[in-house]
Each structure stands twice: as C-alpha cells, then as structure tokens.
Design an enzyme around this catalytic site. Sequence first.
Site, mmCIF file in Angstrom:
data_model
loop_
_atom_site.group_PDB
_atom_site.id
_atom_site.type_symbol
_atom_site.label_atom_id
_atom_site.label_comp_id
_atom_site.label_asym_id
_atom_site.label_seq_id
_atom_site.Cartn_x
_atom_site.Cartn_y
_atom_site.Cartn_z
ATOM 1 N N ASP A 175 -57.464 40.784 -90.504
ATOM 2 C CA ASP A 175 -56.335 41.166 -89.671
ATOM 3 C C ASP A 175 -55.800 42.551 -90.050
ATOM 4 O O ASP A 175 -55.271 43.277 -89.225
ATOM 5 C CB ASP A 175 -55.235 40.114 -89.818
ATOM 6 C CG ASP A 175 -54.324 40.092 -88.602
ATOM 7 O OD1 ASP A 175 -54.836 40.368 -87.503
ATOM 8 O OD2 ASP A 175 -53.128 39.827 -88.767
ATOM 9 N N HIS B 18 -60.925 39.589 -71.358
ATOM 10 C CA HIS B 18 -61.541 38.929 -72.517
ATOM 11 C C HIS B 18 -62.410 37.726 -72.110
ATOM 12 O O HIS B 18 -63.247 37.281 -72.896
ATOM 13 C CB HIS B 18 -60.468 38.431 -73.484
ATOM 14 C CG HIS B 18 -60.076 39.432 -74.526
ATOM 15 N ND1 HIS B 18 -60.995 40.046 -75.350
ATOM 16 C CD2 HIS B 18 -58.863 39.913 -74.894
ATOM 17 C CE1 HIS B 18 -60.353 40.860 -76.183
ATOM 18 N NE2 HIS B 18 -59.056 40.811 -75.927
ATOM 19 N N GLN C 18 -52.115 30.180 -83.587
ATOM 20 C CA GLN C 18 -52.748 31.494 -83.427
ATOM 21 C C GLN C 18 -53.915 31.507 -84.412
ATOM 22 O O GLN C 18 -53.715 31.673 -85.607
ATOM 23 C CB GLN C 18 -51.752 32.618 -83.723
ATOM 24 C CG GLN C 18 -52.380 34.001 -83.847
ATOM 25 C CD GLN C 18 -53.186 34.408 -82.612
ATOM 26 O OE1 GLN C 18 -52.767 34.191 -81.481
ATOM 27 N NE2 GLN C 18 -54.368 34.972 -82.821
ATOM 28 N N LYS D 74 -46.130 44.165 -82.644
ATOM 29 C CA LYS D 74 -46.245 45.534 -82.163
ATOM 30 C C LYS D 74 -44.879 46.222 -82.088
ATOM 31 O O LYS D 74 -44.761 47.421 -82.321
ATOM 32 C CB LYS D 74 -46.906 45.511 -80.784
ATOM 33 C CG LYS D 74 -46.504 46.597 -79.851
ATOM 34 C CD LYS D 74 -47.144 46.426 -78.489
ATOM 35 C CE LYS D 74 -46.359 47.228 -77.468
ATOM 36 N NZ LYS D 74 -47.062 47.477 -76.229
ATOM 37 N N HIS E 28 -55.744 42.566 -69.410
ATOM 38 C CA HIS E 28 -56.418 42.643 -70.707
ATOM 39 C C HIS E 28 -56.924 41.260 -71.137
ATOM 40 O O HIS E 28 -58.104 41.086 -71.446
ATOM 41 C CB HIS E 28 -55.457 43.207 -71.751
ATOM 42 C CG HIS E 28 -56.057 43.341 -73.113
ATOM 43 N ND1 HIS E 28 -56.611 44.514 -73.559
ATOM 44 C CD2 HIS E 28 -56.213 42.445 -74.106
ATOM 45 C CE1 HIS E 28 -57.086 44.323 -74.782
ATOM 46 N NE2 HIS E 28 -56.855 43.081 -75.146
ATOM 47 N N GLU E 29 -56.047 40.281 -71.131
ATOM 48 C CA GLU E 29 -56.446 38.943 -71.585
ATOM 49 C C GLU E 29 -57.490 38.335 -70.655
ATOM 50 O O GLU E 29 -58.417 37.665 -71.102
ATOM 51 C CB GLU E 29 -55.226 38.023 -71.702
ATOM 52 C CG GLU E 29 -54.094 38.548 -72.587
ATOM 53 C CD GLU E 29 -54.532 39.015 -73.962
ATOM 54 O OE1 GLU E 29 -55.546 38.520 -74.466
ATOM 55 O OE2 GLU E 29 -53.871 39.911 -74.530
ATOM 56 N N ARG F 277 -42.734 39.797 -81.654
ATOM 57 C CA ARG F 277 -43.984 40.483 -81.340
ATOM 58 C C ARG F 277 -44.201 41.634 -82.324
ATOM 59 O O ARG F 277 -43.421 42.574 -82.385
ATOM 60 C CB ARG F 277 -43.924 41.002 -79.903
ATOM 61 C CG ARG F 277 -45.258 41.438 -79.373
ATOM 62 C CD ARG F 277 -45.138 41.758 -77.884
ATOM 63 N NE ARG F 277 -46.311 42.479 -77.426
ATOM 64 C CZ ARG F 277 -46.407 43.068 -76.251
ATOM 65 N NH1 ARG F 277 -45.378 43.012 -75.410
ATOM 66 N NH2 ARG F 277 -47.502 43.708 -75.898
ATOM 67 N N MET G 107 -52.918 36.219 -76.312
ATOM 68 C CA MET G 107 -54.115 35.762 -77.011
ATOM 69 C C MET G 107 -55.008 35.092 -75.979
ATOM 70 O O MET G 107 -54.570 34.165 -75.295
ATOM 71 C CB MET G 107 -53.734 34.809 -78.152
ATOM 72 C CG MET G 107 -54.934 34.253 -78.904
ATOM 73 S SD MET G 107 -55.899 35.564 -79.729
ATOM 74 C CE MET G 107 -57.559 34.868 -79.609
ATOM 75 N N GLU G 108 -56.252 35.572 -75.940
ATOM 76 C CA GLU G 108 -57.160 35.209 -74.857
ATOM 77 C C GLU G 108 -57.791 33.833 -75.016
ATOM 78 O O GLU G 108 -59.000 33.689 -74.848
ATOM 79 C CB GLU G 108 -58.257 36.276 -74.748
ATOM 80 C CG GLU G 108 -59.189 36.414 -75.984
ATOM 81 C CD GLU G 108 -58.688 37.364 -77.054
ATOM 82 O OE1 GLU G 108 -57.473 37.633 -77.097
ATOM 83 O OE2 GLU G 108 -59.525 37.837 -77.847
ATOM 84 N N TYR H 191 -59.490 49.140 -80.165
ATOM 85 C CA TYR H 191 -59.036 49.060 -78.780
ATOM 86 C C TYR H 191 -59.255 50.380 -78.034
ATOM 87 O O TYR H 191 -59.999 50.452 -77.071
ATOM 88 C CB TYR H 191 -57.543 48.733 -78.736
ATOM 89 C CG TYR H 191 -57.202 47.348 -79.225
ATOM 90 C CD1 TYR H 191 -56.849 46.354 -78.329
ATOM 91 C CD2 TYR H 191 -57.229 47.026 -80.578
ATOM 92 C CE1 TYR H 191 -56.528 45.073 -78.759
ATOM 93 C CE2 TYR H 191 -56.918 45.750 -81.009
ATOM 94 C CZ TYR H 191 -56.568 44.779 -80.107
ATOM 95 O OH TYR H 191 -56.259 43.521 -80.533
ATOM 96 N N GLU I 140 -62.632 44.277 -78.424
ATOM 97 C CA GLU I 140 -61.427 44.937 -77.915
ATOM 98 C C GLU I 140 -61.680 46.237 -77.149
ATOM 99 O O GLU I 140 -61.005 46.520 -76.173
ATOM 100 C CB GLU I 140 -60.438 45.173 -79.057
ATOM 101 C CG GLU I 140 -59.920 43.877 -79.683
ATOM 102 C CD GLU I 140 -59.197 42.956 -78.706
ATOM 103 O OE1 GLU I 140 -58.838 43.409 -77.605
ATOM 104 O OE2 GLU I 140 -59.014 41.778 -79.055
HETATM 105 ZN ZN LIG Z 1 -57.556 41.980 -76.800
#
Ligand SMILES: [Zn+2]
Length: 632
Positions: free
Chosen positions: A406, A330, A170, A589, A326-327, A587, A301-302, A414, A349
């Site tokens: 980060d 990107h 990542q 989130k 979403h990805e 994850r 992750m795009e 977003y 974003e």
């Molecule tokens: Zn994104």
Amino acid sequence: MKYYHRCLLGLGLAGSVYLASCSSSTTNETDTMTAAQNATQQTPNDVHSFAKPAEAVATHLDLDIDVNFNEKVLSGTASYLIENKTGTDKMVFDTRGLQVEKVYLGDNQEETAFELGEEQQYLGRPLTVTIKPDTRKVTIKYKTSPDAAALQWLNPQQTAGKKYPFLFTQSQAILARTWIPIQDSPGVRITYSAKVKVPKELLAVMSAENPVEKNAEGVYTFEMKQPIPSYLMALSVGDLVFEKIGPQTGIYAEPATIKAATYEFAEMDKMLVAAEKLYGKYRWDRYDLLVLPPSFPFGGMENPRLTFVTPTVLAKDRSLTSLIAHELAHSWSGNLVTNATWDDFWLNEGFTVYFERRIMEEVYGKDYADMLNVLGYQDLQNTISDLGATSQDTRLKLDLEGRDPDEGLTDIAYEKGNFFLQNIEKAVGREKFDAFLNSYFNTFAFQSTDTDKFLNFLRTELIKGDEQLAKQINVEGWIFSPGLPEGFEAPTSTRFAKVEEAFQSWQNGTPAAQLNTKDWSSHEWLHFIRMLPAGMSQQQMADLDKAFNFTNSGNSEVLAAWFIHAINNKYTTADKALETFLTNVGRRKFLVPIYKALAATPEGKKKALAIYAKARPNYHAVATVTLDDMLK
Ligand SMILES: [Zn+2]
C-alpha cells in the site's frame, strides 16, 4: 481503486476493443474458463504472499460466517476446493490476526494438523495445513480479531441514518487475509459462494450476486461464478436499501442517502454503454454501486458486480462521477485482467485511468476529458516532486519487496500509466490502439498478468519490429526509468484556459465577484483554487470566500483544496468547517494533504493532533496507518 486522486493514494493514495470480428467466440471461451484451468497457469512469485500456489492452489471458496457487531468479530468456516499440483503434503494460506481453531480435510471433515508460522510485519502469518496428494477440500474454522485491518465497524453515530451499526471490508492490497484465511495473492483466482448471518434488521451484500432486500432470518447467500483474485473479496452489512438505475445497474445505500445517490449516479447506465462500446462486453452481469458512510478511506473500490464508493462524490450536480467511470473501467482492467503482483500495479491503475478518461470523453466530450487529464498531470507532478525525480518509486514497474504494498501505490501507477498509454495511442492512432486493447482484454481475460507479459504482447501485436515505433513508444523510458521521459508533452485544456484568464484578471486586481465563472464545473473550480498563490492576505481570502462561498461548499474536492489555502494563510473563518470535514470524512486522499499542511507549523500541529484524537475512530485502518506515521 481510486486513491489520491487516486482509487485507493498511498501517498497519492490509491479497457478495449471489442474485436468486432472475433469477440464473440473469444468472449465465450474465456467466460467459461474454469477457476481450475486458471489455477494451472503459471503464477509469478509474489513477495507479499506466503502461499505457494505452484504446489497447491485454491480454486473455489465456500465461506460460512456469522457477523457479530457486539464483539466486532467474524467467525465461521472457509472451505476450499483445492488442486494439489505437485502431490505436496503441505498447503499454505495467508492469515493476519486470525484465530485458527481447526482445519479439516475432505467432505468427511477429517481433522488435520496445521501450523501458524512467525508473524511478519504487514504480511501476517503463514497457515501451513497438512494435506494428502489426493486432498480436494480443506476447511478452516476461524475467527477474526476485533482490530482486523480490512474491517471497519461503525457505530450508529458514524452512519447517515444514525440508527444501526455498519460494517464494510477493504481487502486491497493485502488485507483479505485479515478477515479470511486465503491465498492472498493477485496471481491466484477463485470462484466463491458464501452464507453470511447478520442481525435481522440489516442487509448483507458482497462482491457477488446480491439480494435486493432484507429477509426475516438475517441469513444471506452469495455466488461469484467468475474467478477473482483475493483482493476483490468484499462484504458490507448495514441498513441498506436498493434502487434500480437501468436494466443492469442499481444502487445500494442507507435509506437516508439513497435519494441523493440515485440522482448523482443516474448516468451510470450511460457509462456502462460507453465502456462496452469501447472495449467489449461487460462480463460480470450486473453493475451496482454501494454508497458507504463517509469514513470509507478511498474514493471507490472496484469490488466486482458491486463497486464500493465514498459519499464524498455526492456533490448534488453529478460533477464528480468520473470516479464511477474509473471503478467501472476496472471491470476490464484489474478485475478481468489483473496485475499478478503489486509491483505490476500500473497494469491495473494506468489502464483504468486511460479507460476512465475514454469513457468520460465518450459521455461528456473531449473538452471534459481534457480537464481530467490536466488535473491528473498536476497530481502526477506533485507525486514526482514528493517522491523525488530520481526515486525508483516513480518507475511504473515497482519493487515493493519488504514494504507494505500500500505504501508504494502512488499516483505514478495511475497517471504516469495513463500518459504512457496515451503516448502509445498517439504513436499508432486511436483505431489501432483500441483494437490492440480489445485484443489484450480478450487474450488475458480472467487471468493475472505482469509487466513482462504485457510487453511481449505489445511487441508481437503492435510494435511488430517497427524500430521507429518502438522508439516513439519508449518502453524503457516509461516503465523502467524514474520521472517522465524527455519530450513528454503536458496535456492542455481549452476550458482551463478560460479559468486561467479569470485567474489572471483576479491577479491584476479584478474583485473575485466580477470574474466570469459562469458554468464552471467542479474541475474548473479545482483548477482555479490550485492556481491561487501560496501566500494570500486575509482580505484576499475573505474576498474569494465571499464571492464563491468556498468554506461552505458542498463539494468535497473544492473544500479539500480550499482548506489547504485556509491553513497556509491562517484564515480562521474556515476553522469550524475544517474540523467538521476532518471529523466526518475518512477519505485518505483528502486527509493526508490537509493534515500535512496543518502539521507544517507547531501551532497547526497542535490543532491537527486535537482534531485527530477526536476523528481517528472514524477512520479506516488504511488511513490511520498513514496518518499515525505522519503525526507521530
Ligand atoms: Zn483504480
């Protein structure tokens, strides 16, 4: 990335028109633009990189590495084609935790001097290489450290198949430098090729042209012909198989997961068609997904050509696939037109969330996209209230100097970014705004751009001196001021209005089992659970659980929202499911709000620490950085 609600949430953890008239020529021109041409563009000052691309810049990387699962180390060479723009005798790369062994110049591999500077928090150490005015090639021999932050090494138990180890990277925001010595700024673009040696029973894939099956040698080669920023460098190694979805799309996953994944993401081809209809040709040839083990810290992750995605969206009913929209989006906003520094993160974003909602509207209808907007608005309100309504971090244009980028990457970029663009769309009409976005993507294709450049483009191409329009668009209020501008109208949803009716009726005493919840999607359930009062009796909790089986839901969004109520109301029936969830899912989130709710009481904190001690090895460094801090 998709973070909190978000493709990667710091806290929240974290498209366009194709110009019918001029797209073909523009497209060809930009597609063939070389990395070197790009490199000569002006690069803005990036406070999160030591590199000095205005002096000497990398244009192409040739990576040759061995993947050693026993030692948890990558080792090999990163060989760069460079452009010495000023005749300087020093070229600077970013590194963090890397062991640099030798550096060579040119094809003859002439050894040269190098120096690793002082370690700085988050940023690592600058690698300064002595070069000559005519140096065209720099080769760095290096090794990663076993705790490299970008790399997550999973043992077989942490995978779906339980038989083989697994590795994934990542790199966003500034972690590429923990596995490759690199000019680690989104303002620098490189093409790359790679040779990766892995254990024979495993397959390697990258953000590049990929193999579709294992070979006997365990050696794989890769090519990324379009210039990309460093945060899109990506590698994964595991027991992977590939299955085709459409002519241009397919899925990589462990054998144990591939069937569920191909079912869940069967509509990805439709999304690609919808995206191209909106904002022009997809410029990266293939669009494939890699479904990772559950410890992946983000939604997705795009990584170009190969989006990395969490298995927590495998809900068995295709209800969480907005993540894929979403990805995919990107591929235009972010990968094609890139934020030049992390202070301009909203350009990646905000545009991507706007585009994601447009894809979802195209494929599933306006009612569906409206639900996503309302949920996004709720996330945004929570983020603003967490950060404080006057916090400078609630501006779209950020100032992250001196911080880990980060940390500053929240739902603001977003959702506030999305609502800003929706506000412009409202002011000028959809047709005109789509034409503007098409032109934006074409004009800045394969370039990095910043807030100023975007605003110039907005002024010259859309506002054009119309003062009334400028007032409506309100750049100052949206981009440079905290919170939401006055007069902002919150989004609404007709499907959610029905959920609110059911909720009212429950509040007025109707038993949960008698509520009209027919055909509710994940989003309706999420809205319902979010509306539940903070304080509920054991009987109310049990009544809801019995009627809707929340505790045993297979849907991670529903589970994560429900667990917050279970924790706050000491509903111990959910304890076991909660612990299983926290030990399996990485994850961020989901983890952050759940651990936060637990840590709010002394008793809960004890529980949180016990679970965390067990679960922490399953989490990626980007999650543990946040959680260590919260639970210390
Ligand atoms: Zn994104």
